[in-house]
Design a protein around this motif. Structure first.
Motif, PDB file in Angstrom:
ATOM      1  N   SER A 140       0.832  -1.209   0.000  1.00  0.00           N
ATOM      2  CA  SER A 140       0.000   0.000   0.000  1.00  0.00           C
ATOM      3  C   SER A 140       0.863   1.253   0.000  1.00  0.00           C
ATOM      4  O   SER A 140       0.614   2.204  -0.742  1.00  0.00           O
ATOM      5  CB  SER A 140      -0.944   0.020   1.216  1.00  0.00           C
ATOM      6  N   GLY A 141       1.904   1.249   0.842  1.00  0.00           N
ATOM      7  CA  GLY A 141       2.802   2.398   0.894  1.00  0.00           C
ATOM      8  C   GLY A 141       3.496   2.628  -0.434  1.00  0.00           C
ATOM      9  O   GLY A 141       3.648   3.777  -0.876  1.00  0.00           O
ATOM     10  N   GLN A 142       3.902   1.546  -1.096  1.00  0.00           N
ATOM     11  CA  GLN A 142       4.546   1.664  -2.405  1.00  0.00           C
ATOM     12  C   GLN A 142       3.580   2.190  -3.448  1.00  0.00           C
ATOM     13  O   GLN A 142       3.940   3.007  -4.307  1.00  0.00           O
ATOM     14  CB  GLN A 142       5.098   0.305  -2.841  1.00  0.00           C
ATOM     15  N   ASN A 143       2.318   1.736  -3.371  1.00  0.00           N
ATOM     16  CA  ASN A 143       1.297   2.234  -4.304  1.00  0.00           C
ATOM     17  C   ASN A 143       1.076   3.732  -4.138  1.00  0.00           C
ATOM     18  O   ASN A 143       0.964   4.472  -5.120  1.00  0.00           O
ATOM     19  CB  ASN A 143      -0.018   1.482  -4.097  1.00  0.00           C
ATOM     20  N   ILE A 144       0.988   4.186  -2.887  1.00  0.00           N
ATOM     21  CA  ILE A 144       0.798   5.615  -2.619  1.00  0.00           C
ATOM     22  C   ILE A 144       1.975   6.415  -3.185  1.00  0.00           C
ATOM     23  O   ILE A 144       1.794   7.462  -3.814  1.00  0.00           O
ATOM     24  CB  ILE A 144       0.662   5.882  -1.098  1.00  0.00           C
ATOM     25  N   LYS A 201      -0.266   2.840   9.954  1.00  0.00           N
ATOM     26  CA  LYS A 201       0.610   3.868  10.518  1.00  0.00           C
ATOM     27  C   LYS A 201       1.785   4.141   9.581  1.00  0.00           C
ATOM     28  O   LYS A 201       2.245   5.279   9.450  1.00  0.00           O
ATOM     29  CB  LYS A 201       1.104   3.428  11.895  1.00  0.00           C
ATOM     30  N   ARG A 202       2.267   3.093   8.932  1.00  0.00           N
ATOM     31  CA  ARG A 202       3.342   3.279   7.952  1.00  0.00           C
ATOM     32  C   ARG A 202       2.837   4.086   6.750  1.00  0.00           C
ATOM     33  O   ARG A 202       3.593   4.868   6.165  1.00  0.00           O
ATOM     34  CB  ARG A 202       3.883   1.924   7.496  1.00  0.00           C
ATOM     35  N   LEU A 203       1.566   3.887   6.407  1.00  0.00           N
ATOM     36  CA  LEU A 203       0.984   4.660   5.311  1.00  0.00           C
ATOM     37  C   LEU A 203       1.011   6.154   5.618  1.00  0.00           C
ATOM     38  O   LEU A 203       1.288   6.971   4.748  1.00  0.00           O
ATOM     39  CB  LEU A 203      -0.474   4.222   5.083  1.00  0.00           C
ATOM     40  N   VAL A 204       0.705   6.505   6.860  1.00  0.00           N
ATOM     41  CA  VAL A 204       0.715   7.909   7.263  1.00  0.00           C
ATOM     42  C   VAL A 204       2.117   8.481   7.113  1.00  0.00           C
ATOM     43  O   VAL A 204       2.298   9.607   6.616  1.00  0.00           O
ATOM     44  CB  VAL A 204       0.218   8.076   8.719  1.00  0.00           C
ATOM     45  N   ASN A 205       3.107   7.727   7.499  1.00  0.00           N
ATOM     46  CA  ASN A 205       4.492   8.200   7.374  1.00  0.00           C
ATOM     47  C   ASN A 205       4.871   8.431   5.915  1.00  0.00           C
ATOM     48  O   ASN A 205       5.533   9.418   5.577  1.00  0.00           O
ATOM     49  CB  ASN A 205       5.451   7.185   8.007  1.00  0.00           C
ATOM     50  N   VAL A 206       4.456   7.503   5.043  1.00  0.00           N
ATOM     51  CA  VAL A 206       4.726   7.667   3.609  1.00  0.00           C
ATOM     52  C   VAL A 206       4.037   8.923   3.088  1.00  0.00           C
ATOM     53  O   VAL A 206       4.633   9.722   2.344  1.00  0.00           O
ATOM     54  CB  VAL A 206       4.230   6.429   2.821  1.00  0.00           C
ATOM     55  N   LEU A 207       2.779   9.096   3.476  1.00  0.00           N
ATOM     56  CA  LEU A 207       2.000  10.246   3.014  1.00  0.00           C
ATOM     57  C   LEU A 207       2.625  11.560   3.477  1.00  0.00           C
ATOM     58  O   LEU A 207       2.740  12.523   2.696  1.00  0.00           O
ATOM     59  CB  LEU A 207       0.568  10.119   3.534  1.00  0.00           C
ATOM     60  N   ALA A 252      -0.468  15.518  12.342  1.00  0.00           N
ATOM     61  CA  ALA A 252       0.609  15.990  11.466  1.00  0.00           C
ATOM     62  C   ALA A 252       0.116  16.264  10.056  1.00  0.00           C
ATOM     63  O   ALA A 252       0.712  17.082   9.336  1.00  0.00           O
ATOM     64  CB  ALA A 252       1.741  14.967  11.439  1.00  0.00           C
ATOM     65  N   ILE A 253      -0.965  15.599   9.634  1.00  0.00           N
ATOM     66  CA  ILE A 253      -1.497  15.800   8.287  1.00  0.00           C
ATOM     67  C   ILE A 253      -1.986  17.227   8.116  1.00  0.00           C
ATOM     68  O   ILE A 253      -1.773  17.853   7.065  1.00  0.00           O
ATOM     69  CB  ILE A 253      -2.639  14.798   8.008  1.00  0.00           C
ATOM     70  N   TRP A 254      -2.633  17.772   9.128  1.00  0.00           N
ATOM     71  CA  TRP A 254      -3.198  19.126   9.029  1.00  0.00           C
ATOM     72  C   TRP A 254      -2.123  20.148   8.679  1.00  0.00           C
ATOM     73  O   TRP A 254      -2.367  21.081   7.911  1.00  0.00           O
ATOM     74  CB  TRP A 254      -3.872  19.517  10.345  1.00  0.00           C
ATOM     75  N   ARG A 255      -0.939  19.979   9.258  1.00  0.00           N
ATOM     76  CA  ARG A 255       0.124  20.966   9.057  1.00  0.00           C
ATOM     77  C   ARG A 255       0.742  20.895   7.671  1.00  0.00           C
ATOM     78  O   ARG A 255       1.467  21.808   7.268  1.00  0.00           O
ATOM     79  CB  ARG A 255       1.219  20.769  10.121  1.00  0.00           C
ATOM     80  N   ARG A 256       0.476  19.827   6.924  1.00  0.00           N
ATOM     81  CA  ARG A 256       1.078  19.664   5.603  1.00  0.00           C
ATOM     82  C   ARG A 256       0.296  20.396   4.509  1.00  0.00           C
ATOM     83  O   ARG A 256       0.744  20.465   3.371  1.00  0.00           O
ATOM     84  CB  ARG A 256       1.185  18.177   5.231  1.00  0.00           C
TER      85      ARG A 256
END
Length: 341
Positions: free
Chosen positions: A136-140, A176-182, A208-212
């Motif tokens: 999933s992380g690689q797909n993102i 959680k790893r997906l969030v880090n990739v994002l 952390a997403i909000w700040r991006r």
């Protein structure tokens, strides 16, 4: 779009296009070549991870004044991007859309695509999220790499599904790893392109997403004025044929209805008018009768309005339209219902 464009000036062409759409299959992908590389695919399923749409002309969304003002200001900033870069000012390249389903988030992304003349790349959640560890992380990452390879708008619809709070103990480590990739991809997003994320559940997003994101834009349910504009746009020529009572009733009944559902009801109204309706007011009363009656006086008013619109309606007909019991309808119709409750 073409039917709408040619309808007034060249109605014969519009009619031919309409007939072609009616009698041919139109479910297949119709994406035309946009001089960009092929869409990224999932290595296991071989399905596309996203879809690409060319910037097509669409009407400006009908939104709250502060919401449309923020969108227009973003467009203005993007149109003057060179001026900002010359002054060593980072141009805005990310938006977070927050609001309930059906309030215009995806439509607004398409409108920005048209106004900025950028193709719209939309992530496909169904193919992007994989059961294989790390896939999933690689797909993102592949989606982001694709969208940053040329000027475009990347739409991450329902971002809460891949950017959930990392302190949520119910989630597995993969999410959680997906969030880090994002987070990493958003940090390095180029100024030439735009990323738009949309969510119906802002409370689920990782902090952390909000700040991006450069700007958060809130989408609300349409107010009375906006609902009337939506009725005018979606009913078209039929709107001017409605009585003030029918319009007032439709506006009152849709106080808690989102824009997408209101447009859907308007489509139902137009179908019935074209196929079997000579009493347009009655059709509107039937389709917009959503049961949002505040008190007894509203029910009395509705029953009497229906009888006024079509005197031949029986008490049972009115009961079926309004879902008000037959006995109550009978009382409401007697002397306006005032003396018989």
């Amino acid at each position: 779009m073409l039917i709408k464009f040619y309808k007034k000036k060249q109605p014969d062409i519009a009619r031919e296009i309409s007939q072609s759409l009616t009698y041919t299959r139109n479910g297949a992908s119709a994406i035309r070549a946009m001089d960009v590389q092929p869409l990224p695919i999932d290595k296991e399923s071989r399905f596309s991870l996203c879809k690409a749409e060319e910037p097509l002309e669409i009407d400006e969304p009908i939104l709250a004044s502060e919401t449309i003002r923020e969108l227009q200001y973003f467009i203005s900033e993007r149109n003057q991007i060179e001026k900002l870069i010359l002054e060593d000012i980072t141009p805005p390249n990310s938006l977070l859309f927050v609001g309930e389903p059906g309030v215009g988030k995806t439509y607004s992304a398409r409108w920005l695509s048209y106004k900025l003349n950028l193709p719209l790349i939309t992530m496909d959640l169904a193919t992007s999220i994989s059961s294989y560890l790390g896939r999933s992380g690689q797909n993102i990452k592949n989606i982001f790499d694709y969208a940053r390879s040329f000027p475009a708008i990347l739409l991450l619809d329902e971002i809460d599904s891949i950017a959930k709070r990392r302190d949520d103990l119910s989630d597995l480590g993969e999410l959680k790893r997906l969030v880090n990739v994002l987070l990493k991809e958003l940090e390095t997003w180029p100024s030439q392109s735009i990323v738009i994320a949309a969510t119906n559940h802002p409370d689920l997003l990782d902090k952390a997403i909000w700040r991006r994101f450069d700007r958060t834009i809130n989408f609300k349910l349409p107010d009375k004025e906006e609902r009337q504009l939506l009725l005018e746009r979606n009913l078209g020529k039929y709107f001017n044929l409605l009585s003030s009572n029918a319009i007032s009733f439709a506006l009152k009944q849709t106080a808690l209805v989102n824009a997408a559902d209101l447009c859907k009801i308007c489509m139902h109204v137009k179908r019935k008018i074209v196929l079997d309706g000579d009493n347009i007011d009655l059709i509107v009363f039937k389709e917009f009768c959503l049961g949002n009656f505040e008190d007894k006086s509203s029910k009395i008013e509705l029953c009497n309005l229906l009888r006024e619109v079509k005197p031949s309606l029986s008490i049972r007909d009115i009961s079926q339209i309004t879902n008000i019991p037959v006995t109550s309808v009978s009382r409401y119709l007697q002397n306006g219902g005032e003396l018989n409750e």
